[in-house]
Write an enzyme that holds these catalytic residues in place. Structure first.
Site, PDB file in Angstrom:
ATOM      1  N   CYS A 110       0.802  -1.229   0.000  1.00  0.00           N
ATOM      2  CA  CYS A 110       0.000   0.000   0.000  1.00  0.00           C
ATOM      3  C   CYS A 110       0.835   1.278   0.000  1.00  0.00           C
ATOM      4  CB  CYS A 110      -0.936   0.010   1.202  1.00  0.00           C
ATOM      5  SG  CYS A 110      -2.076  -1.375   1.195  1.00  0.00           S
ATOM      6  N   ILE A 111       1.514   1.525   1.128  1.00  0.00           N
ATOM      7  CA  ILE A 111       2.121   2.847   1.329  1.00  0.00           C
ATOM      8  C   ILE A 111       3.194   3.200   0.284  1.00  0.00           C
ATOM      9  CG2 ILE A 111       3.006   4.439   3.118  1.00  0.00           C
ATOM     10  CD1 ILE A 111       0.447   3.132   4.013  1.00  0.00           C
TER      11      ILE A 111
END
Ligand SMILES: NC(=O)c1ccc[n+]([C@@H]2O[C@H](COP(=O)([O-])OP(=O)(O)OC[C@H]3O[C@@H](n4cnc5c(N)ncnc54)[C@H](O)[C@@H]3O)[C@@H](O)[C@H]2O)c1
Length: 427
Positions: free
Chosen positions: A259-260
């Site tokens: 994600c990040i």
């Protein structure tokens, strides 16, 4: 009621089990036949998801898995949880979402609901996904079938109950939103309806960009405060006693996970298309991506203090997963550290109780097949340095302090252990 969930990975599988637990019959779809047969046999392939629960729901007839998309003809809703990675040039790769859309379209029925859960840039659901669904089915979104976006908020390894995590939902039309709310209310306690699909997509990106930016801030402050002889970890512990307006984030060796490190690029790409800049997002990315090099410089300094060099040294990277207590090694900064050490001539090994062997991935094919070294004195003492990249709770750090001649700690986990001076270097 039966629903289909497409993509039975870290997001899709827990979601499927949550619906099934609440009495909704769930048909799990995946292109990976091995995953499908494991699930039907009641086996789990994700460490923090217990096989017992899968077995129970399969036996109760609440959950089954298949690779056959034709089966979605008979379901009320189809939820899409497939990957949204980046291409080599760091632009969004929607191939998984669009291929899934094409597969659904062939079997789409009037009155069905399609929801995208994969993290993506604003506009994906109402533009790209809608186009493939309409083209392949001959049906119209908002008239013949419902369409919505609802981002997942999974926190792997942490004991939130999925049912208690509020779920944002945006519909293509108000009727689409209502249809999605009806389905999700079967499994999730609090729903957060928003104006449309792109607002829901944007909310998910805000959540992840917020993390990336704040991690960059503490990564930067780590160096700034170190130069002033101030311990950033103590600073954060003190600051977080403020009962309002502050949230702690911690420095580390760089960003990891699905994600990040990825999602901000989805936003940046879309922003460019509408003539907007994302300077904050890009600066955070720059700072976070520079972390591994800084950590390696610290390893070099720690070794030099013992009259050793990285070149030719045997170095153990401790923790391969991107975060503590999970087996997910996607985008893990540990790989970047291992590559950098190897490039500087080190003999690199790793230990991770959750990742016994490295699977083949697109990003790190050269590490495929490498095994986690055994956790015993003779082995660990043989390394010139141990670099703690991820601080799993299953590792005995007291033992590490006894066994290893030099430890470089990016997670401040050695703070809990009494160690001889000079043995542990914070990084
Ligand atoms: N992992 C997380 O913590 C997390 C949290 C929130 C959001 N997300 C987002 O959720 C999405 C899925 O992530 P994930 O971590 O579950 O990925 P994953 O790789 O664990 O799972 C994806 C699954 O989809 C399957 N798949 C791929 N293409 C398919 C197709 N055409 N048809 C059917 N199945 C297909 C794969 O075999 C795999 O089992 C991504 O957009 C991610 O950004 C992930």
């Amino acid at each position: 009621m039966t629903i289909a969930i497409i993509g039975l990975g870290y997001v899709g599988l827990p979601l499927a089990l949550q619906f099934a637990r609440r009495g909704v019959r769930v048909l799990g779809l995946d292109v990976d036949a091995k995953k499908v047969s494991a699930l039907n046999a009641g086996r789990s392939y994700i460490q923090h998801i217990p096989a017992g629960e899968i077995k129970k729901l399969v036996r109760a007839g609440k959950f089954s898995a298949t690779t056959d998309f034709a089966e979605i003809k008979n379901v009320a809703a189809v939820l899409i949880c497939v990957p949204t990675p980046l291409k080599r040039n760091r632009t969004p790769d929607l191939a998984f979402v669009l291929n899934t859309g094409k597969s659904i379209a062939r079997h789409l029925q009037r009155g069905q609901l399609v929801v995208l859960e994969s993290t993506t840039y604003p506009g994906t659901t109402e533009n790209e996904l809608r186009a493939v669904l309409e083209k392949g089915s001959g049906l119209k979104a908002g008239q013949d079938f419902h369409l919505a976006f609802s981002p997942e908020r999974e926190d792997p390894g942490n004991p939130h109950r999925l049912a208690d995590i509020p779920k944002i939902i945006g519909g293509y039309t108000p009727a689409c939103l209502a249809a999605a709310q009806k389905i999700y209310s079967r499994a999730i306690r609090a729903l957060v309806p928003v104006a449309n699909c792109r607002t829901a997509e944007a909310a998910k990106l805000l959540e992840n960009v917020f993390r990336g930016v704040n991690i960059a801030l503490v990564n930067e402050l780590k160096g700034v405060y170190a130069a002033m002889d101030i311990d950033v970890w103590e600073v954060i512990a003190a600051a977080k006693t403020k009962p309002f307006g502050f949230m702690p984030f911690y420095p580390g060796p760089g960003l990891g996970g699905h994600c990040i490190p990825i999602d901000p690029f989805y936003l940046a790409w879309r922003a460019k298309q509408v003539g907007q800049e994302t300077r904050f997002v890009e600066l955070a990315g720059e700072i976070n991506r520079a972390m591994p090099e800084k950590i390696i410089a610290r390893v070099a300094k720690a070794l030099a203090a013992q009259n050793k060099k990285i070149s030719g040294a045997k170095i153990l990277v401790l923790g391969l997963a991107y975060k503590a207590n999970v087996d997910d090694d996607r985008e893990s900064p540990s790989y970047v550290l291992m590559d950098l050490l190897k490039a500087r001539g080190a003999n690199v090994f790793y230990h991770d109780p959750h990742v016994p062997v490295i699977k083949r991935t697109r990003e790190h094919p050269h590490w495929a097949g490498t095994k986690s070294v055994p956790w015993r004195r003779k082995t660990v003492a043989g390394f010139a340095a141990v670099l703690i990249s991820t601080a799993h709770a299953a590792v005995d750090y007291r033992r590490l302090a006894e066994w290893s001649p030099l430890i470089v700690d990016t997670r401040n986990v050695m703070a809990q252990v009494k160690v001889a001076p000079g043995k542990v270097w914070r990084a």
